[in-house]
Motif scaffolding. Structure first.
Motif, PDB file in Angstrom:
ATOM      1  N   ALA A  24      -0.571  -4.879 -18.282  1.00  0.00           N
ATOM      2  CA  ALA A  24      -0.647  -4.558 -17.238  1.00  0.00           C
ATOM      3  C   ALA A  24       0.404  -3.645 -16.593  1.00  0.00           C
ATOM      4  O   ALA A  24       1.431  -4.147 -16.465  1.00  0.00           O
ATOM      5  N   VAL A  25      -0.095  -2.269 -16.513  1.00  0.00           N
ATOM      6  CA  VAL A  25       0.690  -1.224 -16.107  1.00  0.00           C
ATOM      7  C   VAL A  25       0.398  -1.205 -14.666  1.00  0.00           C
ATOM      8  O   VAL A  25      -0.735  -0.662 -14.120  1.00  0.00           O
ATOM      9  N   GLY A  26       1.324  -1.413 -13.623  1.00  0.00           N
ATOM     10  CA  GLY A  26       1.058  -1.570 -12.349  1.00  0.00           C
ATOM     11  C   GLY A  26       1.220  -0.147 -11.736  1.00  0.00           C
ATOM     12  O   GLY A  26       1.642   0.639 -12.436  1.00  0.00           O
ATOM     13  N   PRO A  27       0.948   0.003 -10.478  1.00  0.00           N
ATOM     14  CA  PRO A  27       0.842   1.452 -10.032  1.00  0.00           C
ATOM     15  C   PRO A  27       1.995   1.755  -9.647  1.00  0.00           C
ATOM     16  O   PRO A  27       2.286   3.027  -9.227  1.00  0.00           O
ATOM     17  N   GLY A  28       2.976   0.990  -9.677  1.00  0.00           N
ATOM     18  CA  GLY A  28       4.706   1.262  -9.450  1.00  0.00           C
ATOM     19  C   GLY A  28       4.908   1.671  -8.114  1.00  0.00           C
ATOM     20  O   GLY A  28       5.763   2.606  -7.753  1.00  0.00           O
ATOM     21  N   TRP A  29       4.255   1.014  -7.333  1.00  0.00           N
ATOM     22  CA  TRP A  29       4.449   1.353  -5.867  1.00  0.00           C
ATOM     23  C   TRP A  29       4.964   0.286  -5.000  1.00  0.00           C
ATOM     24  O   TRP A  29       4.876   0.409  -3.664  1.00  0.00           O
ATOM     25  N   GLY A  30       5.339  -0.893  -5.654  1.00  0.00           N
ATOM     26  CA  GLY A  30       5.579  -2.219  -4.748  1.00  0.00           C
ATOM     27  C   GLY A  30       6.996  -1.836  -3.838  1.00  0.00           C
ATOM     28  O   GLY A  30       7.024  -2.361  -2.888  1.00  0.00           O
ATOM     29  N   LYS A  31       7.917  -1.276  -4.506  1.00  0.00           N
ATOM     30  CA  LYS A  31       9.096  -0.906  -3.458  1.00  0.00           C
ATOM     31  C   LYS A  31       8.656  -0.142  -2.401  1.00  0.00           C
ATOM     32  O   LYS A  31       9.244  -0.212  -1.268  1.00  0.00           O
ATOM     33  N   GLU A  32       7.494   0.618  -2.463  1.00  0.00           N
ATOM     34  CA  GLU A  32       7.057   1.248  -1.347  1.00  0.00           C
ATOM     35  C   GLU A  32       6.035   0.761  -0.480  1.00  0.00           C
ATOM     36  O   GLU A  32       5.595   1.269   0.603  1.00  0.00           O
ATOM     37  N   ASP A  33       5.283  -0.349  -1.196  1.00  0.00           N
ATOM     38  CA  ASP A  33       4.082  -0.750  -0.472  1.00  0.00           C
ATOM     39  C   ASP A  33       4.472  -1.778   0.504  1.00  0.00           C
ATOM     40  O   ASP A  33       5.000  -2.756   0.296  1.00  0.00           O
ATOM     41  N   PHE A  34       3.932  -1.382   1.641  1.00  0.00           N
ATOM     42  CA  PHE A  34       4.361  -2.134   2.940  1.00  0.00           C
ATOM     43  C   PHE A  34       3.734  -3.562   2.773  1.00  0.00           C
ATOM     44  O   PHE A  34       4.359  -4.510   3.425  1.00  0.00           O
ATOM     45  N   ARG A  52       7.414  -2.631  -9.646  1.00  0.00           N
ATOM     46  CA  ARG A  52       6.863  -1.346 -10.598  1.00  0.00           C
ATOM     47  C   ARG A  52       7.026  -1.818 -12.065  1.00  0.00           C
ATOM     48  O   ARG A  52       7.792  -1.276 -13.063  1.00  0.00           O
ATOM     49  N   LEU A  53       6.307  -2.906 -12.373  1.00  0.00           N
ATOM     50  CA  LEU A  53       6.322  -3.593 -13.455  1.00  0.00           C
ATOM     51  C   LEU A  53       5.308  -3.059 -14.574  1.00  0.00           C
ATOM     52  O   LEU A  53       4.175  -2.775 -14.242  1.00  0.00           O
ATOM     53  N   LEU A  54       5.706  -3.376 -15.923  1.00  0.00           N
ATOM     54  CA  LEU A  54       4.648  -3.124 -16.833  1.00  0.00           C
ATOM     55  C   LEU A  54       4.917  -4.175 -17.890  1.00  0.00           C
ATOM     56  O   LEU A  54       5.456  -4.146 -18.910  1.00  0.00           O
ATOM     57  N   PRO A  55       4.378  -5.592 -17.712  1.00  0.00           N
ATOM     58  CA  PRO A  55       4.478  -6.672 -18.639  1.00  0.00           C
ATOM     59  C   PRO A  55       3.677  -6.248 -19.978  1.00  0.00           C
ATOM     60  O   PRO A  55       2.457  -6.041 -19.838  1.00  0.00           O
TER      61      PRO A  55
END
Lengths: 481, 393
Positions: free
Chosen positions: B241-251, B380-383
């Motif tokens: 699962a490659v996330g959109p990498g936006w968690g640090k910025e996702d409100f 921003r994970l890709l497990p």
């Protein structure tokens, strides 16, 4: 005549170094007081942006069509500071950007030029920022005396809070204080010569001429803001000029801030304006390769605007540098171990392409769902709408810490490097934290944003925004007294 | 996705894994050779039997010649893949898909990393933007999650530090029994708790080391596996699962759980036909780059709904109901990035075969084992997950 100053603000870095601590390092006698010290991530550009934000907090920046920057301690000898400052402030593109430098009076010279430009009608409103962080050689008197600080003024002719009644200027040639372009530190000649033939002679001449021409007497002035290299010489001069030290002469803040060079007389002016009543006459005189003098008069509007923090608020909010060694490291005067972390790289191309958010700190707002993104995004994370957004500047927003870490592994001249996710109303920003006390950081803590140097990868300063604990407002300071 | 398309179609017939650690005497080619030849010997084959290969590295090389040069493969289809810390699973996943569709029979999957030649503390910086995110560190990025997680769950600093220390002590204990582990040394709770802070709240023993190593698998269709050995190990399924990498910025992102990890686990459990991972898995190798990661992964992988309680009860120790990181994990076995996923599978493979080197660390009746390295950091994970299983016929 309505030409004058429509808004003003100031900036003093949060750090102070006690003069006793400098004296400790060199086993010398200590002059009184303390001096302000720019943090390791500050320079005259960042301080100018901070002072401008203090000045413009209630101004519609769309009306500004000039940005003048004056300093003798720019991080660049060829590259304009004013354009960088204007970009960081999101001023519009058609702004006349000019740097003034190479003289202790370059701040007042820039002010004179701003008045002239508005008077001539070539500009309507000019932002003038003056910042200084001059470096004295270790163990020199300059090291003890020089402090760091900045001021900003909005010059215009619409609703001035203080009008300019007269100005005077002359140039003079003398080797008094100078710095060659291959020299790192300030130099000066034997002080009796510098004082008698330079400072005293020039300022006396300018002040007497402007007063004579305007037919004003000493007693007409509520406040007198005159540059002085130190308190003793400053006292000596104002005595010669016949002003009353207790009631008329504006304090130079030498014991609180230090000699801020081109900013000094203008910081005194801001201090004076913070306490002025309507219809106060104020005398301003700078010094350096000649002298600039002005006579101002406050208008009934004087209570209408003031800096968000101003001089008073910035002075009330301070922290002491733990040691002289830390100061030496902040100014990069000592080679220190860089640690074994990856080299920091840079790219002028990327910095240019991303200047709207790297310098201007703008987020994007999706026009379909309204959500905000920082850094800007073309495809909305929430509704996937594409290329339908507007830019929203974030620099003025205040917020709270959402999460943080104190990172000892990250390269930082003043570890730990604090990284945080911050909520600025409805947008989350990931950034570093500066001007912080590592033992006093918590989730939910209120923060504001500040323009700083991030690193010097590529051999030049790479600027970006950081969060910092809220500095108290001048009003809050008054209440707490 | 067709969840049954992969299950049991392909098997591992040989594996190799170098000693992980500060391999001052070996370069990356040496480690590739050592891992490959152990795998050849294990499978009873030689280089000429390999028909295609997938190789992975993050910082130590590039392209297919990364593998062909040291192993002298002549004109084979070889692809280099990279998916951060998940790379070791990614080489295997790509190789398995190729075998499952019938293009090749005997295929090599190799992951190798040489980190100790960089001279850096920590990893090289992968961030390329001049100012945004530059200068950040891996522990710092996970620490952001830790700070928020413990505050949101109302876990005191003392409780939190103790729970993390227990994970470190467990993994060091397990590593001390694993002959190929980077650190073969027990630590005490007190040592872990009083260690210097790397990135608050994470201390030295909350962080895995930088390590050199290589690991390799040789696979073939299950229908052919018996030709090579009786105790071949079945591939049950994968998750990525490659996330959109936006968690640090996702409100809205709250750092309280790992959504990408949960999504990858769902895929892998579906492919493997696992309904209740806590009951069905015999062991799990998870990504303890930092102890907080292992703690949050227990929950994300569906192994518990109360990680603190299970840590206290010893559920995940060698003797516990579900051993996690029985070989010491990244914490003690080490983390040569692209080799890690295959090292995890090496542990499951050996445990299933009953060949866990020392009797003290041999688990009983191992049927299913999960391996999950994950790249990136919270938000921003890709497990990447693989599940191996024992022959049941």
């Amino acid at each position: 005549m309505t030409l004058g100053i429509e808004a003003f603000g100031a900036y003093v870095p949060i750090y102070r170094l006690k003069r006793q601590e400098i004296a400790r390092a060199w086993s010398t006698g200590a002059p009184p007081g303390e001096k302000s010290v720019a943090n390791f991530d500050e320079d005259t550009i960042t301080m100018a942006v901070a002072a401008a934000m203090d000045c413009l907090h209630a101004t519609d920046i769309g009306t500004i069509d000039g940005c003048y920057f004056a300093t003798n301690s720019s991080p660049f000898t060829e590259k304009q500071g004013a354009a960088l400052i204007a970009t960081a402030l999101n001023l519009r593109r058609e702004v006349s950007t000019i740097d003034f430098t190479d003289s202790l009076r370059c701040g007042t010279t820039a002010m004179k030029c701003a008045f002239d430009a508005v008077k001539a009608g070539s500009s309507n409103k000019i932002l003038l920022v003056v910042a200084e962080s001059r470096l004295g050689a270790p163990r020199s008197e300059f090291e003890q005396s020089c402090g760091d600080g900045a001021v900003a003024f909005l010059i215009g002719n619409e609703r001035p809070v203080v009008v300019v009644k007269a100005s005077y200027t002359h140039g003079d040639e003398i080797f008094d204080v100078w710095k060659g372009n291959k020299e790192e530190f300030l130099r000066t000649h034997e002080d009796r010569f510098v004082l008698t033939q330079g400072y005293f002679a020039n300022v006396q001449e300018a002040v007497s001429k402007i007063m004579e021409r305007q037919k004003v007497t000493n007693n007409d002035f509520a406040k007198v803001c005159i540059y002085g290299p130190d308190s003793r010489r400053h006292r000596e001069l104002v005595k010669k000029l016949g002003f009353d030290l207790k009631t008329q002469v504006q304090d130079q803040l030498l014991n609180e801030v230090g000699n801020t060079g081109a900013s000094l007389a203008l910081m005194m002016l801001v201090s004076a304006l913070e306490q002025s009543q309507p219809n106060d006459k104020i005398l301003l005189a700078s010094y350096g390769s000649g002298c600039d003098a002005f006579i101002f008069e406050t208008t009934p509007e004087i209570g209408r605007v003031k800096g968000r923090l101003g001089i008073e608020g910035h002075l009330a909010s301070k922290r002491y540098l733990a040691s002289y060694e830390k100061y030496i490291m902040f100014r990069q005067l000592m080679v220190t171990d860089a640690g074994r972390r990856p080299y920091l790289v840079s790219s002028p191309t990327v910095l240019w392409r991303d200047r709207k958010w790297v310098l201007g700190f703008s987020a994007t707002r999706c026009l379909d769902c309204g959500r905000l993104f920082f850094p800007p995004q073309r495809v909305c994370y929430y509704c996937r709408s594409k290329d339908n957004f507007e830019y929203v500047p974030l620099a003025k927003r205040q917020g709270t810490i959402y999460s943080f870490t104190k990172d000892n592994l990250a390269q930082c001249p003043d570890p730990p490097e604090v990284f945080a996710t911050v909520h600025l109303d409805d947008v989350r920003v990931f950034c570093r934290m500066t001007d912080r006390d590592p033992d006093n950081i918590s989730i939910g803590m209120p923060v504001e944003m500040t323009f700083r140097r991030i690193h010097e990868g590529g051999g030049y300063p790479n600027y970006f925004w950081k969060c910092m604990p809220m500095r108290k407002t001048a009003d809050a300071v008054k209440e707490s007294k | 996705m067709n969840p049954g398309a992969i299950r049991d179609k392909v098997s591992i017939i040989g594996m190799g894994c170098t000693r992980f650690g500060e391999n001052w005497y070996e370069n990356v080619d040496d480690m590739i050779i050592d891992a490959a030849y152990e795998a050849y010997d294990d499978a009873g084959i030689g280089p000429d039997d390999i028909e295609a290969a997938w190789c992975g590295t993050v910082f130590s090389g590039a392209r297919g010649t990364f593998l062909s040069q040291p192993l002298k493969f002549r004109n084979l289809p070889i692809t280099r893949v990279e998916n951060a810390c998940g790379t070791g699973i990614e080489v295997l996943r790509n190789a398995v898909h190729a075998v499952a569709c019938g293009v090749y029979d005997v295929v090599m999957a190799m992951g190798a990393e040489k980190l100790k030649d960089s001279g850096l503390s920590g990893l090289p910086d992968g961030e390329m933007h001049p100012v945004y995110g530059q200068g950040g560190t891996a522990p710092g990025r996970w620490a952001l999650a830790a700070t928020r997680y413990f505050t949101a769950k109302n876990i005191s600093t003392e409780q939190a530090k103790l729970a993390l220390a227990k994970i470190a002590v467990k993994n060091h204990h397990n590593g001390a029994l694993a002959p190929k582990a980077h650190f073969q040394k027990e630590i005490t709770l007190e040592q872990a708790l009083s260690a210097p802070i790397i990135a608050w709240p994470l201390g030295l023993f909350d962080c895995c080391p930088t390590t050199d190593g290589a690991a390799c698998a040789i696979i073939c269709p299950t229908s052919m596996a018996k030709k090579y050995r009786d105790d071949y190990v079945l591939i049950k399924g994968f998750g990525l699962a490659v996330g959109p990498g936006w968690g640090k910025e996702d409100f809205d992102y709250n750092y309280e759980y790992l959504p990408e990890t949960k999504a990858a686990a769902k895929q892998a459990y579906e492919q493997a036909g696992i309904k209740n991972p806590r009951e069905e898995l015999s062991l799990a190798n998870v990504h303890d780059c930092f102890t907080i990661a292992e703690l949050m992964e227990y929950e994300a992988l569906g192994l518990t709904d109360d990680p603190i309680r299970d840590i206290e009860e010893g559920t995940f120790t060698l003797e516990g109901a579900l051993p996690v990181n029985p070989d010491g994990g990244l914490k003690a076995f080490g983390h040569p990035i692209a080799a890690t996923g295959l090292r995890m599978n090496y542990e499951t493979y050996k445990q299933i075969q009953g060949k866990a080197q020392l009797p003290e660390r041999q688990l009983k009746d191992v049927t299913l084992g999960l391996s999950m390295p994950q790249g990136g950091h919270p938000g921003r994970l890709l497990p990447a997950i693989s599940i191996l299983g024992r022959r049941e016929d």
